[in-house]
Design a protein around this motif. Structure first.
Motif, mmCIF file in Angstrom:
data_model
loop_
_atom_site.group_PDB
_atom_site.id
_atom_site.type_symbol
_atom_site.label_atom_id
_atom_site.label_comp_id
_atom_site.label_asym_id
_atom_site.label_seq_id
_atom_site.Cartn_x
_atom_site.Cartn_y
_atom_site.Cartn_z
ATOM 1 N N ASN A 48 0.782 -1.238 0.000
ATOM 2 C CA ASN A 48 0.000 0.000 0.000
ATOM 3 C C ASN A 48 0.812 1.286 0.000
ATOM 4 O O ASN A 48 0.212 2.365 -0.091
ATOM 5 C CB ASN A 48 -0.948 -0.010 1.206
ATOM 6 N N ASP A 49 2.128 1.190 0.099
ATOM 7 C CA ASP A 49 2.939 2.409 0.162
ATOM 8 C C ASP A 49 3.728 2.667 -1.118
ATOM 9 O O ASP A 49 4.692 3.444 -1.116
ATOM 10 C CB ASP A 49 3.921 2.327 1.342
ATOM 11 N N GLY A 50 3.345 2.005 -2.217
ATOM 12 C CA GLY A 50 4.011 2.246 -3.495
ATOM 13 C C GLY A 50 5.435 1.754 -3.573
ATOM 14 O O GLY A 50 6.239 2.281 -4.356
ATOM 15 N N LEU A 51 5.770 0.718 -2.803
ATOM 16 C CA LEU A 51 7.167 0.297 -2.740
ATOM 17 C C LEU A 51 7.612 -0.471 -3.979
ATOM 18 O O LEU A 51 8.802 -0.452 -4.318
ATOM 19 C CB LEU A 51 7.410 -0.522 -1.469
ATOM 20 N N ILE A 52 6.699 -1.165 -4.649
ATOM 21 C CA ILE A 52 7.083 -1.818 -5.902
ATOM 22 C C ILE A 52 7.474 -0.761 -6.933
ATOM 23 O O ILE A 52 8.503 -0.874 -7.624
ATOM 24 C CB ILE A 52 5.955 -2.724 -6.404
ATOM 25 N N GLU A 53 6.671 0.290 -7.010
ATOM 26 C CA GLU A 53 7.004 1.378 -7.933
ATOM 27 C C GLU A 53 8.310 2.049 -7.531
ATOM 28 O O GLU A 53 9.122 2.432 -8.395
ATOM 29 C CB GLU A 53 5.868 2.401 -7.957
ATOM 30 N N ARG A 54 8.513 2.188 -6.224
ATOM 31 C CA ARG A 54 9.751 2.807 -5.759
ATOM 32 C C ARG A 54 10.957 1.952 -6.118
ATOM 33 O O ARG A 54 12.015 2.476 -6.515
ATOM 34 C CB ARG A 54 9.689 3.019 -4.237
ATOM 35 N N ALA A 55 10.828 0.635 -6.012
ATOM 36 C CA ALA A 55 11.933 -0.250 -6.387
ATOM 37 C C ALA A 55 12.292 -0.079 -7.853
ATOM 38 O O ALA A 55 13.471 -0.070 -8.225
ATOM 39 C CB ALA A 55 11.570 -1.701 -6.090
ATOM 40 N N ASN A 56 11.285 0.071 -8.694
ATOM 41 C CA ASN A 56 11.563 0.272 -10.118
ATOM 42 C C ASN A 56 12.215 1.622 -10.382
ATOM 43 O O ASN A 56 13.117 1.733 -11.231
ATOM 44 C CB ASN A 56 10.268 0.127 -10.920
#
Length: 451
Positions: free
Chosen positions: A345-353
């Protein structure tokens, strides 16, 4: 007797100033005192990479006992992926610790263990029915995955790959490919473990289909498909060098396993939980494992691990055949639930990219300017540079070690890896800011230029 640390007792988490700050050389005097005590009190077999005594960490920094603030590009080997001392993880730990710290799930079960299993069953690849079992470490998860595969198939042989790292227990040392420092002198190792060649595009030049055919030929000729209980592989190899297999390699291995009744185990201890820009790296290659092992990033820094897989395989063991006194400790489970919520819920997948885009851009720019960087590879916030002699293509472990040492001296934590010791891996916490990440990479570039 503890040393007196009077650096305003910094609290961890994102509240820490996000800056690289050197007030002493590395190590400073207070850190050196702790390191001297370590040398006297701790087994010489326990080494360390960064000569500091950590007192606080959060965001993208680690603060030491002398007040130095180091940029963290290692995340405790991919553990503090959500960020060190993540506020939600801290709150969950505090609340659970105040309720109870342990009962042993095998004696008096509790809801947080069940909730973690439910989350893993939902999040891991595939829409089939799944079940999970919780343990303490990645090696313990791997060992139990092999146990489960063996009792399910009633076969014994296990196939691991070149450059693999699966742990330090007797069985997982047998699965691990690198002798030093993990295996030398510790044998004999568990039997019925066999090794197949990995797809390593930078070195073998094979496409995925040809690399898979080579591996399958070795397995069939040297072991025999009917004897194989499991094939285990890291979708992106970790300690072996952040090796990304050629497209098509993993799907072909999975297809062979399905055709021959072999359990396919994805070891996602290092690649799991948003690290590679997907919740699990298996998703990047379009594969659905029969069993998947997880640990490291699962609980925001607390020891927890799991095996998750097809319900009929996970249920193969007799009651009591799986478990462990501390497995699925309630405090670790509470931390995992908070961390999983952040991943979702904290956008961490997007942040990893986004972090991966910065890493690749900066590392490829270094590569273009310096032929000693033979390869840049990885996915998301799990990226690496491999160093070679440009004249021969041979691994350059000495350069790798010198660059890493220089970075640490300048306040940037980097880790090396690779079968040949010639890879620098980048595993920043997903809480690191772009400015801090780029500053850390500036230090890496300067260290390389100076050597």
């Amino acid at each position: 007797m503890s040393i007196d640390i009077d650096i305003a007792a910094p609290v961890g988490g994102p509240a820490l100033p996000q800056e690289r700050r050197l007030v002493t050389s590395i190590p400073g005097p207070r850190s050196q005192e702790v390191l001297d005590r370590k040398a006297a009190a701790v087994s010489a077999g326990i080494g360390h990479t960064v000569p500091v005594a950590a007192v606080a960490a959060g965001g993208g920094v680690v603060v030491d006992a002398d007040g130095n603030s180091l940029i963290d590009l290692g995340s405790g080997i991919a553990v503090t992926t959500v960020g060190n001392a993540h506020p939600a993880v801290v709150a969950a730990v505090q609340e659970q610790a105040a309720r109870f710290t342990h009962t042993c799930f095998m004696i008096s079960p509790y809801e947080p263990y069940v909730a973690v299993a439910e989350a893993l069953n939902r999040l891991t690849p595939g829409d089939h029915m799944k079940k999970s079992a919780l343990f303490n470490s990645g090696a313990e998860a791997v060992e139990n995955a092999v146990k489960i595969a063996r009792i399910h198939t009633k076969r014994q042989a296990v196939i691991a790959f070149d450059h693999a790292y699966h742990g330090r227990t007797n069985l997982t040392m047998a699965l691990t490919a690198k002798a030093m420092p993990y295996k030398s002198g510790f044998g004999p190792f568990a039997g019925e473990v066999y090794r197949a060649p990995l797809s390593y595009p930078f070195h073998d030049g094979l496409n995925g289909a040809d690399a898979a055919a080579r591996a399958i030929s070795v397995i069939e000729k040297q072991v025999g498909a009917g004897n194989v209980a499991a094939v285990i592989i890291e979708p992106i190899q970790g300690e072996g060098g952040f090796i990304v297999p050629a497209d098509g390699f993993l799907p072909a291995i999975v297809e062979w396993c399905r055709a021959n009744g072999v359990v396919f185990i994805a070891d996602e201890v290092q690649t799991g939980f948003a690290r590679t820009g997907a919740m699990f790296a298996s998703e990047l290659f379009g594969i659905v494992p029969d069993l998947i092992t997880t640990a490291k990033g699962i609980a925001g820094g607390l020891p927890l691990a799991a095996v998750t897989g097809r319900a009929e395989i996970m249920d193969a063991s007799h009651t009591g055949g799986l478990g462990g006194t501390y497995g699925g400790n309630p405090i670790a489970c509470a931390a995992a639930l908070a961390a999983i919520d952040a991943f979702e819920n904290d956008g961490l997948i997007e942040r990893a990219n986004a972090i991966g885009d910065i890493l690749r851009s900066r590392l490829e720019a270094m590569q273009a300017a310096d032929p000693r960087i033979g390869d840049v590879r990885g996915r998301g916030a799990m990226s690496a540079a491999e160093f070679v002699d440009p004249a021969t293509g041979e691994p350059d472990a000495a350069l790798t070690a010198a660059v890493a040492k220089a970075c640490i001296a300048e306040g940037v934590i980097v880790l090396t890896c690779g079968t040949y010791g010639n890879v620098i891996r980048f595993l920043p916490p997903l809480s690191i800011g772009d400015d801090l990440l780029n500053e850390g990479l500036d230090v890496v570039a300067a260290a390389l230029a100076a050597h």
